[in-house]
Scaffold this active site. Sequence first.
Site, mmCIF file in Angstrom:
data_model
loop_
_atom_site.group_PDB
_atom_site.id
_atom_site.type_symbol
_atom_site.label_atom_id
_atom_site.label_comp_id
_atom_site.label_asym_id
_atom_site.label_seq_id
_atom_site.Cartn_x
_atom_site.Cartn_y
_atom_site.Cartn_z
ATOM 1 C CE LYS A 86 22.262 -21.125 -2.885
ATOM 2 N NZ LYS A 86 23.496 -20.353 -3.112
ATOM 3 C CE LYS A 125 20.128 -25.131 -5.618
ATOM 4 N NZ LYS A 125 19.055 -24.119 -5.454
ATOM 5 C CD GLN A 163 17.956 -27.997 -3.827
ATOM 6 O OE1 GLN A 163 17.773 -27.290 -4.806
ATOM 7 N NE2 GLN A 163 17.932 -27.530 -2.593
ATOM 8 N N PRO A 164 15.492 -32.663 -5.777
ATOM 9 C CG PRO A 164 13.669 -33.102 -4.405
ATOM 10 C CD PRO A 164 15.150 -32.885 -4.357
ATOM 11 N NE ARG A 213 -3.303 -10.174 1.797
ATOM 12 C CZ ARG A 213 -4.401 -9.430 1.936
ATOM 13 N NH1 ARG A 213 -5.555 -10.022 2.234
ATOM 14 N NH2 ARG A 213 -4.352 -8.129 1.779
ATOM 15 N NE ARG A 239 14.695 -13.418 -2.129
ATOM 16 C CZ ARG A 239 15.573 -13.327 -3.123
ATOM 17 N NH1 ARG A 239 16.045 -12.144 -3.484
ATOM 18 N NH2 ARG A 239 16.016 -14.402 -3.739
ATOM 19 C CD GLU A 254 19.092 -20.191 -3.205
ATOM 20 O OE1 GLU A 254 19.464 -19.031 -2.936
ATOM 21 O OE2 GLU A 254 19.393 -20.770 -4.257
ATOM 22 C CD GLU A 256 19.153 -15.660 -1.670
ATOM 23 O OE1 GLU A 256 20.222 -15.097 -1.364
ATOM 24 O OE2 GLU A 256 19.022 -16.339 -2.696
#
Length: 292
Positions: A86, A125, A163-164, A213, A239, A254, A256
Amino acid sequence: MTSAVGARYDDDLPRIVDALRAGGLAAEAVAWDADSPGWDGFDLAVIRSTWDYSERLDEFLAWADRTAGATLLCNPAPVVRWNSDKRYLLELAERGVPVVPTRFVEPGDRCEEADVDQAGGVVVKPAVSAGARDTARYEPGRSADAVRHARTLLDQGRTVMVQPYLRRVEEGERALVFLGGAFSHAIRKGPVLTEPGVVDNDRVAHPGVTPYRPTGEELAAARAALAAVPEPGPLLFARVDLALDDAGRPVVMELELIEPNLFLQSDPQALGRLAEAVTEAVAGVAGPTIGP
């Protein structure tokens, strides 16, 4: 391609195989680490539920390189390698893509409370993970707990992301799905890190999925992220996971591109779009044999 865990839990996989066969293709679901699958006997290999890849990353990346040398691999091996860590978020940010602000702490570096001090709390993470494994969020004032989590990961030789915590994620994460380079459909799901200070590797990865949507701004953010991928040409599938920052602007959480859940059952046309994208990908290859 699938995996042992994917074969058990990937509800989309048999539907994909059936749709491809209904379209006249010879399709087969094969585990990526199967003994002697003979990838050169397939015209196209489509990565789908290889959901153990992050726990066997070096082995998986070596497999992707070998397979790409034997057949057409989708998504391509260089994309798989790039997307597996990441730290790609840094590249997206450098290219002007709106992303969640992220600090990376490398093994051998010290992680102190100043590194995890955010007014609204933080998420800690590993940079290589899937399904929110070994991930937790921490409320303001719990910096010592966040540091302990980070140091545990660093002691394992893993790069850490800080990350916040975006409070508006509680309004729902957005996941925008692209098939054959074109936007297909989107979903909104509930927040995953519902309980602060808890690492729960058995949590539901996609709670409360509903069709969604996207706004024009969300579509623009997703397309900007895909345009920044260092690989020419459209991807077979992608994604883009988004959340809203405190100002209500969409930011990329992210990207993906390896084995994402595509939420095909959330849109009645999605399965057909994927089958069409696969058919088009193999159209220039002799012999209709596909291995998802």
